[in-house]
Design a protein around this motif. Structure first.
Motif, PDB file in Angstrom:
ATOM      1  N   ARG A   1      54.073  57.755 -20.055  1.00 51.70           N
ATOM      2  CA  ARG A   1      53.544  59.108 -19.868  1.00 51.70           C
ATOM      3  C   ARG A   1      53.612  59.540 -18.405  1.00 51.70           C
ATOM      4  O   ARG A   1      53.664  60.731 -18.098  1.00 51.70           O
ATOM      5  N   THR A   2      53.619  58.575 -17.483  1.00 52.18           N
ATOM      6  CA  THR A   2      53.630  58.882 -16.049  1.00 52.18           C
ATOM      7  C   THR A   2      55.031  59.097 -15.503  1.00 52.18           C
ATOM      8  O   THR A   2      55.257  59.961 -14.655  1.00 52.18           O
ATOM      9  N   SER A   3      55.985  58.316 -15.981  1.00 51.68           N
ATOM     10  CA  SER A   3      57.329  58.308 -15.406  1.00 51.68           C
ATOM     11  C   SER A   3      58.047  59.638 -15.643  1.00 51.68           C
ATOM     12  O   SER A   3      57.991  60.210 -16.739  1.00 51.68           O
ATOM     13  N   ALA A   4      58.735  60.102 -14.608  1.00 55.62           N
ATOM     14  CA  ALA A   4      59.536  61.323 -14.735  1.00 55.62           C
ATOM     15  C   ALA A   4      60.883  61.045 -15.393  1.00 55.62           C
ATOM     16  O   ALA A   4      61.574  61.983 -15.802  1.00 55.62           O
ATOM     17  N   ALA A   5      61.260  59.782 -15.486  1.00 56.73           N
ATOM     18  CA  ALA A   5      62.553  59.393 -16.061  1.00 56.73           C
ATOM     19  C   ALA A   5      62.328  58.500 -17.273  1.00 56.73           C
ATOM     20  O   ALA A   5      61.247  57.922 -17.439  1.00 56.73           O
ATOM     21  N   PRO A   6      63.333  58.361 -18.143  1.00 53.39           N
ATOM     22  CA  PRO A   6      63.198  57.419 -19.262  1.00 53.39           C
ATOM     23  C   PRO A   6      62.981  55.998 -18.766  1.00 53.39           C
ATOM     24  O   PRO A   6      63.416  55.630 -17.669  1.00 53.39           O
ATOM     25  N   VAL A   7      62.293  55.196 -19.569  1.00 52.17           N
ATOM     26  CA  VAL A   7      62.024  53.805 -19.217  1.00 52.17           C
ATOM     27  C   VAL A   7      62.894  52.885 -20.064  1.00 52.17           C
ATOM     28  O   VAL A   7      63.474  53.299 -21.077  1.00 52.17           O
ATOM     29  N   ILE A   8      62.964  51.624 -19.655  1.00 53.33           N
ATOM     30  CA  ILE A   8      63.649  50.618 -20.454  1.00 53.33           C
ATOM     31  C   ILE A   8      62.708  49.448 -20.706  1.00 53.33           C
ATOM     32  O   ILE A   8      61.737  49.241 -19.981  1.00 53.33           O
TER      33      ILE A   8
ATOM     34  N   LYS B   1      70.396  59.278 -16.781  1.00 54.96           N
ATOM     35  CA  LYS B   1      69.247  60.184 -16.651  1.00 54.96           C
ATOM     36  C   LYS B   1      68.358  59.772 -15.480  1.00 54.96           C
ATOM     37  O   LYS B   1      67.833  60.627 -14.759  1.00 54.96           O
ATOM     38  N   VAL B   2      68.199  58.469 -15.290  1.00 51.49           N
ATOM     39  CA  VAL B   2      67.431  57.973 -14.146  1.00 51.49           C
ATOM     40  C   VAL B   2      68.093  58.422 -12.841  1.00 51.49           C
ATOM     41  O   VAL B   2      67.411  58.856 -11.899  1.00 51.49           O
ATOM     42  N   GLU B   3      69.403  58.337 -12.775  1.00 55.16           N
ATOM     43  CA  GLU B   3      70.133  58.772 -11.586  1.00 55.16           C
ATOM     44  C   GLU B   3      69.965  60.272 -11.343  1.00 55.16           C
ATOM     45  O   GLU B   3      69.789  60.713 -10.192  1.00 55.16           O
ATOM     46  N   LYS B   4      69.994  61.066 -12.398  1.00 58.10           N
ATOM     47  CA  LYS B   4      69.836  62.517 -12.255  1.00 58.10           C
ATOM     48  C   LYS B   4      68.429  62.883 -11.797  1.00 58.10           C
ATOM     49  O   LYS B   4      68.244  63.762 -10.956  1.00 58.10           O
ATOM     50  N   VAL B   5      67.420  62.207 -12.355  1.00 60.33           N
ATOM     51  CA  VAL B   5      66.039  62.446 -11.929  1.00 60.33           C
ATOM     52  C   VAL B   5      65.885  62.093 -10.456  1.00 60.33           C
ATOM     53  O   VAL B   5      65.257  62.828  -9.676  1.00 60.33           O
ATOM     54  N   ALA B   6      66.460  60.968 -10.049  1.00 55.64           N
ATOM     55  CA  ALA B   6      66.373  60.546  -8.647  1.00 55.64           C
ATOM     56  C   ALA B   6      67.024  61.583  -7.732  1.00 55.64           C
ATOM     57  O   ALA B   6      66.470  61.930  -6.676  1.00 55.64           O
ATOM     58  N   HIS B   7      68.185  62.072  -8.129  1.00 51.27           N
ATOM     59  CA  HIS B   7      68.874  63.068  -7.298  1.00 51.27           C
ATOM     60  C   HIS B   7      68.020  64.324  -7.140  1.00 51.27           C
ATOM     61  O   HIS B   7      67.878  64.861  -6.034  1.00 51.27           O
ATOM     62  N   ALA B   8      67.429  64.780  -8.248  1.00 49.88           N
ATOM     63  CA  ALA B   8      66.596  65.987  -8.189  1.00 49.88           C
ATOM     64  C   ALA B   8      65.357  65.763  -7.324  1.00 49.88           C
ATOM     65  O   ALA B   8      64.967  66.631  -6.528  1.00 49.88           O
TER      66      ALA B   8
END
Length: 475
Positions: free
Chosen positions: A302-309, A433-440
């Motif tokens: 619920r906290t993470s802005a990106a998908p988790v694994i 998706k993690v990479e895109k979130v990081a870039h943003a």
């Protein structure tokens, strides 16, 4: 040059005009006009012929595209069979078995396994990670579940090596950070020793490029938040060293999150837990929940802005183990578009009727089917945990066995598209998706300036702990 008028006079006077022969008597202008006319006629003719052919091909493709697809499948099947074993060429016109089909799919969608402990095993058995006398092409099967020959047999395209060190009470003085750096160094030395087989990767672009060359893309994951010693600066340096996922805890709590093993110190995430998750999102480090408590799973997703694994976990509904993922958490994984990489360890996949060591590959398939049926196959992958000092299930004894598992999944109704996701496509989707979130986030936010948490450390207070070497020399 004679004029047209002069030519007419010759005819009236009975003179015979010059005859056309191979020795042309026309003017250059007449010759050019004739050439252009012939060229235009030929162009129109061939253009019409091409248009007609295109029309009939398109119509036939529309009516028979299924046949053409089967022919192409047969072509690729033939290429794979003759590449793997020329003696199998006679199988070209036989019925494709599930294993044949698995090999055909793995040719174009090789395995991405998110958890392999070969560096840990090498360090354990050599007493410090000495590679000089080791042949990683053929390692003893009684000791190792991974080597280059078996990776090739298993059609592995990318591997996350786990940089792992034991965890203890986070308030104790340890040399965990030093040992973590040594594990990362060992991974990079393995890659450097075999440059024709491995190549270091840090992104999805790297993985796609390297696997296309036939090499194995080699990445690093940290198997526990204790390995950054509650330091935000250390987390950032781990990213610079190539770490691309971190398990928030291992088998004991960190200063900011609870493990799946009691005691539960923080009742989930600690007050600073969200800060570490935020910084992982901002850097582009995948958040891994494989060893955390069920409360930490819920709160982190619920906290993470990106998908988790979950880099190497299984299903709680089938195997009641605190390491495994409950159904309500699986639903959150689906909402966040994350992925669960199923573990092959007997203790994490056994059924209630399994006795002793009698745990077969069917249990792994059962866990995968549960995830597929509950939240969809797009949230499935493989994190086998080979060489993590574990006992894998019967039938999946080492890294050469992935095709056998894929064949079993096909027999249980997985489609080709679903298999391509399970072998690695789903993990790549999440990683991207993690990479895109990081870039943003990097465009919008600065790093957290805090250096981390100030944890008061103490010497282990019992003699056995000291004998185990858990302390610094200052203790």
């Amino acid at each position: 040059m004679k004029s047209m008028k002069g030519l007419s006079n010759n005819r009236r006077q009975g003179n015979v005009a010059p005859q056309r022969s191979k020795h042309r008597t026309f003017s250059p202008r007449d010759d050019a006009q004739e050439y252009r006319a012939r060229f235009i006629l030929k162009f129109i003719f061939y253009l019409g012929l091409a248009a007609t052919a295109a029309f009939y091909i398109a119509r036939e493709w529309g009516n028979n595209r299924g046949i053409y697809a089967q022919l192409w499948s047969l072509h690729t099947h033939y290429a794979l069979l003759t590449r793997v074993n020329p003696a199998n060429e006679k199988m070209l016109f036989s019925v494709e078995t599930s294993l044949d089909r698995a090999y055909r799919l793995l040719k174009f969608a090789p395995i991405i396994d998110t958890h392999n402990d070969l560096p840990f095993k090498v360090e354990l058995l050599t007493g410090g990670g000495n590679l000089s006398a080791m042949d990683l092409y053929n390692l003893p099967k009684e000791w190792y579940q991974t080597d280059i020959v078996r990776l090739k047999q298993g059609r592995v395209g990318a591997l996350f090596y786990s940089a792992y060190v034991d965890c203890y009470n986070y308030t104790w003085q340890t040399d965990n950070l030093k040992k973590t750096l040594e594990q990362i160094d060992l991974v990079k030395r393995i890659i450097a020793k075999y440059p024709h087989e491995f190549e270091f990767a840090t992104s999805t672009t790297d993985i796609k490029r390297i696997t296309s060359t036939g090499k194995i893309a080699s990445l690093i994951g940290l198997e526990g938040g204790h390995q950054i010693d509650a330091s935000m600066g250390t987390l950032r340096m781990m990213y610079d060293l190539g770490v691309r996922y971190m398990t928030l805890t291992h088998s004991c709590a960190t200063a900011w999150a609870d493990s799946s093993n009691p005691p539960f110190v923080h009742d989930g995430l600690g007050p600073d837990g969200a800060k570490f998750i935020y910084e992982m999102n901002r850097l582009g480090i995948m958040v891994d929940l494989s060893h955390v408590s069920h409360k930490v799973m819920d709160q982190t997703i619920r906290t993470s802005a990106a998908p988790v694994i979950f880099s190497h976990s299984s299903v709680f509904a089938i195997t009641n183990h605190t390491r495994n993922v409950p159904d309500d958490i699986l639903q959150l994984v689906k909402e966040k578009d994350g992925v669960v990489m199923i573990n092959f360890y007997k203790e994490y996949v056994r059924g209630v009727e399994d006795v002793g060591d009698a745990v077969g590959m069917g249990r792994v398939v059962e866990h995968m089917l549960h995830v597929k049926n509950l939240i969809g196959a797009r949230h499935l992958g493989m994190g086998a945990d080979y060489d993590g000092d574990i006992v894998p299930v019967d039938g999946l004894e080492d890294v050469s066995k992935y095709p056998i598992l894929i064949a079993s999944l096909l027999e249980h109704g997985f489609t080709d598209d679903e298999i391509v996701g399970v072998t690695g496509g789903n993990l790549l989707r999440v990683f991207e998706k993690v990479e895109k979130v990081a870039h943003a986030m990097q465009q919008a936010h600065k790093p957290i300036e805090e250096m981390g948490m100030d944890v008061a450390k103490r010497c282990p207070d019992t003699q056995p702990e000291r004998r185990a070497g858990l302390t610094n020399k200052g203790c």
